[in-house]
Design an enzyme around this catalytic site. Structure first.
Site, short mmCIF file in Angstrom:
data_model
loop_
_atom_site.label_atom_id
_atom_site.label_comp_id
_atom_site.label_asym_id
_atom_site.label_seq_id
_atom_site.Cartn_x
_atom_site.Cartn_y
_atom_site.Cartn_z
N SER A 110 0.85 -1.19 0.00
CA SER A 110 0.00 0.00 0.00
C SER A 110 0.89 1.24 0.00
O SER A 110 2.03 1.20 0.47
CB SER A 110 -0.89 0.01 1.24
OG SER A 110 -1.50 1.28 1.42
N TYR A 124 -1.41 -0.70 10.30
CA TYR A 124 -1.54 -0.82 8.84
C TYR A 124 -0.34 -0.18 8.15
O TYR A 124 0.26 -0.76 7.23
CB TYR A 124 -2.84 -0.16 8.38
CG TYR A 124 -3.10 -0.28 6.90
CD1 TYR A 124 -3.72 -1.41 6.37
CD2 TYR A 124 -2.72 0.73 6.03
CE1 TYR A 124 -3.96 -1.52 5.01
CE2 TYR A 124 -2.95 0.63 4.66
CZ TYR A 124 -3.57 -0.50 4.15
OH TYR A 124 -3.79 -0.61 2.80
#
Length: 235
Positions: A110, A124
């Site tokens: 990501s 995350y």
């Protein structure tokens, strides 16, 4: 070709599976989901015993590609790291001797590995950065075996699960298109096409890379975006 996809039942992962099967790959998917697909194996990535199921499936066969497109959706930092980082390491270690020459490993990470997103938690962000580092490590360590290792970093992506949100008249859709150099939003097929390329002979000399798929948005300075939205000029 034999391709193993960790995830692959929903979202971008499903598009990847469809593209690989469309070109003729024998594709096996692995996730916690229960599926009627005979080439799907239900496993818990938090369990090393479960992960062994992947090796048992292969028996003496060799694989061409290993793709990680799974995601933990929760707020437990220990589980996040187990699913996103540790399990990836464990699976690669388990299978690194079972690749054909010119094999490929691709992991979906990501842009949160480099940028901070308000809607995502610390686990995350840091786990995605760790995943990229892990893939670069294996790009070096497995290079002598002819195994290429790369990361794909999607920006905002429209997929089946969020298609109803990203309507043309949604202000969020309009804003993202406005600030993106290509004036559009990516779709899951855009990620799948890149993964297919990285799992083909056409990418035979590409390894250790983290490739952004965001229409060029990551290149635009935040200050420039803010000024454009506020219609302010810089003297």
């Amino acid at each position: 070709m034999i391709s193993l996809v960790i995830g692959g039942q929903t979202g971008v992962g499903r598009s990847i599976v469809e593209v690989l099967r469309g070109r003729g790959d024998e594709v096996y998917t692995f996730s916690r989901r229960i599926s009627k697909d005979e080439n799907h194996i239900s496993i818990d990535l938090g369990s090393k015993t479960n992960i062994k199921k992947i090796e048992n499936l292969l028996s003496n066969r060799l694989i061409d590609n290993l793709i990680f497109c799974h995601r933990y959706r929760g707020d437990d930092i220990k589980i996040e790291y187990q699913i996103t980082v540790n399990a990836v390491c464990e699976i690669i270690e388990l299978l690194k001797g079972k690749f054909k020459k010119n094999g490929s490993i691709v992991a979906l990470s990501s842009e949160a590995s480099n940028l901070i997103f308000d809607e995502q938690a610390i686990a995350y962000h840091t786990s995605r950065a760790a995943l990229e580092s892990l893939i670069r490590y294996y790009a070096v360590r497995l290079g002598a075996k002819g195994i290429r290792c790369n990361c794909v970093l999607p920006g905002t992506i429209i997929k089946e699960e969020n298609r109803s949100f990203f309507t043309e008249d949604n202000p969020v859709t309009k804003l993202i298109k406005e600030i993106t150099p290509l004036n559009n939003i990516g779709h899951s097929i855009d990620i799948a096409n890149l993964v297919e390329f990285l799992c083909s002979d056409k990418s035979s000399f590409i390894s250790g890379q983290s490739i952004n798929v965001d229409g060029g948005l990551g290149l635009v300075a935040q200050e420039s975006i803010a000024r454009r939205i506020k219609d302010l000029k810089h003297e």
